[in-house]
Design a protein around this motif. Structure first.
Motif, PDB file in Angstrom:
ATOM      1  N   LYS A 152      -0.323 -10.346  -0.821  1.00 13.53           N
ATOM      2  CA  LYS A 152       1.013 -10.920  -0.985  1.00 13.53           C
ATOM      3  C   LYS A 152       0.941 -12.301  -1.640  1.00 13.53           C
ATOM      4  O   LYS A 152       1.767 -12.627  -2.499  1.00 13.53           O
TER       5      LYS A 152
ATOM      6  N   PHE B 272       8.900  -7.889   0.162  1.00 13.23           N
ATOM      7  CA  PHE B 272       8.007  -6.772  -0.101  1.00 13.23           C
ATOM      8  C   PHE B 272       8.546  -5.516   0.559  1.00 13.23           C
ATOM      9  O   PHE B 272       9.155  -5.564   1.621  1.00 13.23           O
TER      10      PHE B 272
ATOM     11  N   VAL C 146       8.068  -5.343  -5.000  1.00 15.64           N
ATOM     12  CA  VAL C 146       8.427  -6.725  -4.677  1.00 15.64           C
ATOM     13  C   VAL C 146       9.749  -7.063  -5.359  1.00 15.64           C
ATOM     14  O   VAL C 146      10.026  -6.591  -6.464  1.00 15.64           O
TER      15      VAL C 146
END
Length: 118
Positions: free
Chosen positions: A31, A46, A62
């Motif tokens: 991430k 996400f 995303v």
């Protein structure tokens, strides 16, 4: 005094630490890598993140704010073990000929790394 509750707690702590190293930390690193490519990293949302078919790869979607402050919609991505990231170019609307080729390449990569069932 019975020692089994202490042993059970110790075993649970070891299992939790193993989970953090094996699952939680790689997801957090992925991430962070994806956020580095966004205009507004703190706005990242996400969705559908999962481990890919190939060792160390992650796949998912995303969504983040653009320069105008609006969310642009979820975009698929592949995060490779070397921390390289590829985003789906078809999620940007109109595409040039080069972008169409890039989209075809992304589709092949997605099926190879993430599977066809998504």
């Amino acid at each position: 005094m019975k020692k089994w509750p202490i042993a059970a707690c110790a075993a649970a702590a070891v299992a939790l630490a193993g989970y953090a190293v094996a699952v939680w930390w790689p997801v957090q690193q992925m991430k962070a890598d994806v956020r580095q490519h966004l205009n507004d990293p703190e706005s990242a949302q996400f969705n559908q993140v999962f481990k890919g078919n190939k060792e160390g790869a992650f796949c998912g979607e995303v969504n983040a704010r653009n320069r105008m402050g609006g969310y642009v919609g979820f975009t698929r991505f592949i995060h490779f073990p070397d921390h390289d990231i590829k985003f789906d170019p078809t999620d940007r609307g109109y595409m040039s000929e080069d972008e169409r080729q890039s989209a075809a390449n992304f589709s092949v990569m997605w099926h190879g790394y993430c599977g066809a069932g998504y």
